[in-house]
Scaffold this motif. Structure first.
Motif, PDB file in Angstrom:
ATOM      1  N   HIS A 290      58.061 -31.034 -31.802  1.00  0.00           N
ATOM      2  CA  HIS A 290      58.967 -32.177 -31.821  1.00  0.00           C
ATOM      3  C   HIS A 290      58.154 -33.459 -31.738  1.00  0.00           C
ATOM      4  CE1 HIS A 290      62.729 -29.938 -31.265  1.00  0.00           C
ATOM      5  NE2 HIS A 290      62.068 -29.178 -30.407  1.00  0.00           N
TER       6      HIS A 290
ATOM      7  N   CYS B 270      63.273 -38.141 -32.806  1.00  0.00           N
ATOM      8  CA  CYS B 270      62.315 -37.105 -33.170  1.00  0.00           C
ATOM      9  C   CYS B 270      61.774 -37.379 -34.568  1.00  0.00           C
ATOM     10  CB  CYS B 270      62.989 -35.736 -33.110  1.00  0.00           C
ATOM     11  SG  CYS B 270      61.855 -34.371 -33.400  1.00  0.00           S
TER      12      CYS B 270
ATOM     13  N   VAL C  62      59.582 -35.146 -36.138  1.00  0.00           N
ATOM     14  CA  VAL C  62      59.169 -33.890 -36.776  1.00  0.00           C
ATOM     15  C   VAL C  62      60.433 -33.112 -37.114  1.00  0.00           C
ATOM     16  CG1 VAL C  62      57.909 -31.728 -36.458  1.00  0.00           C
ATOM     17  CG2 VAL C  62      57.042 -33.832 -35.427  1.00  0.00           C
TER      18      VAL C  62
ATOM     19  N   CYS D  33      62.805 -30.497 -37.043  1.00  0.00           N
ATOM     20  CA  CYS D  33      62.795 -29.400 -36.077  1.00  0.00           C
ATOM     21  C   CYS D  33      63.998 -28.481 -36.232  1.00  0.00           C
ATOM     22  CB  CYS D  33      62.695 -29.962 -34.661  1.00  0.00           C
ATOM     23  SG  CYS D  33      63.980 -31.160 -34.251  1.00  0.00           S
TER      24      CYS D  33
ATOM     25  N   HIS E  19      68.030 -31.806 -36.296  1.00  0.00           N
ATOM     26  CA  HIS E  19      66.970 -32.813 -36.177  1.00  0.00           C
ATOM     27  C   HIS E  19      67.491 -34.262 -36.217  1.00  0.00           C
ATOM     28  CE1 HIS E  19      63.275 -35.020 -36.826  1.00  0.00           C
ATOM     29  NE2 HIS E  19      63.715 -35.415 -37.996  1.00  0.00           N
TER      30      HIS E  19
ATOM     31  N   HIS F  44      68.517 -35.465 -32.899  1.00  0.00           N
ATOM     32  CA  HIS F  44      67.561 -35.336 -31.799  1.00  0.00           C
ATOM     33  C   HIS F  44      67.131 -36.736 -31.361  1.00  0.00           C
ATOM     34  CE1 HIS F  44      63.875 -33.064 -30.043  1.00  0.00           C
ATOM     35  NE2 HIS F  44      64.591 -33.696 -29.151  1.00  0.00           N
TER      36      HIS F  44
HETATM   37 CU   LIG Z   1      63.038 -32.495 -32.650  1.00  0.00          CU
END
Ligand SMILES: [Cu+2]
Length: 136
Positions: A75, A110, A112, A114, A118, A121
């Protein structure tokens, strides 16, 4: 005469190369590795698709070390306004040091991909009383 000049030039070049070898880009910045004294350390744990805690409050002017860990996949945690951009992988935490010199509420997100959640996030960094531009 010519050979002594050649020696001097060679020595000068060697010195420059040695200096370049020891120069580290960004070494004047904040490594976030514990070598910089801070007012507080905040540890954030990431998982699909949340941060714990998801809201972080710091005082205006505080020097803060942010440590990001993950419990599952990789993350990220970015706060654009503070130039924070961390990526943690399982077993490998990431950290950064910043000075909370700008009051307000700032989104943490976030960076990345994920999983399906996502885009959600997210978290919030609150500096001072959270009112942009107001002094606490
Ligand atoms: Cu994430």
């Amino acid at each position: 005469m010519k050979s002594s000049r050649l020696i001097i030039v060679t020595l000068a070049l060697t010195a420059v190369l040695a200096a370049l070898a020891f120069w580290r880009p960004g070494s004047g910045g904040d490594p976030g590795d514990g070598s910089v004294p801070v007012d507080r350390t905040i540890e954030i744990t990431a998982r699909q698709f949340s941060y714990t805690p998801d809201t972080v409050r710091v005082g205006l002017g505080e020097r803060v070390r942010l440590v990001l860990r993950t419990e599952d996949v990789a993350h990220g945690l970015a706060v654009r306004e503070y130039g924070i951009n961390l990526v943690a992988t399982r077993g490998d935490a990431a950290s950064a040091v910043f000075t909370a010199d700008r009051p307000g509420r700032f989104p943490m997100y976030c960076t990345v991909y994920c999983g399906t959640g996502h885009p959600e996030h997210l978290g919030t960094l609150i500096v001072g009383d959270g009112e942009d531009g107001e002094q606490p």
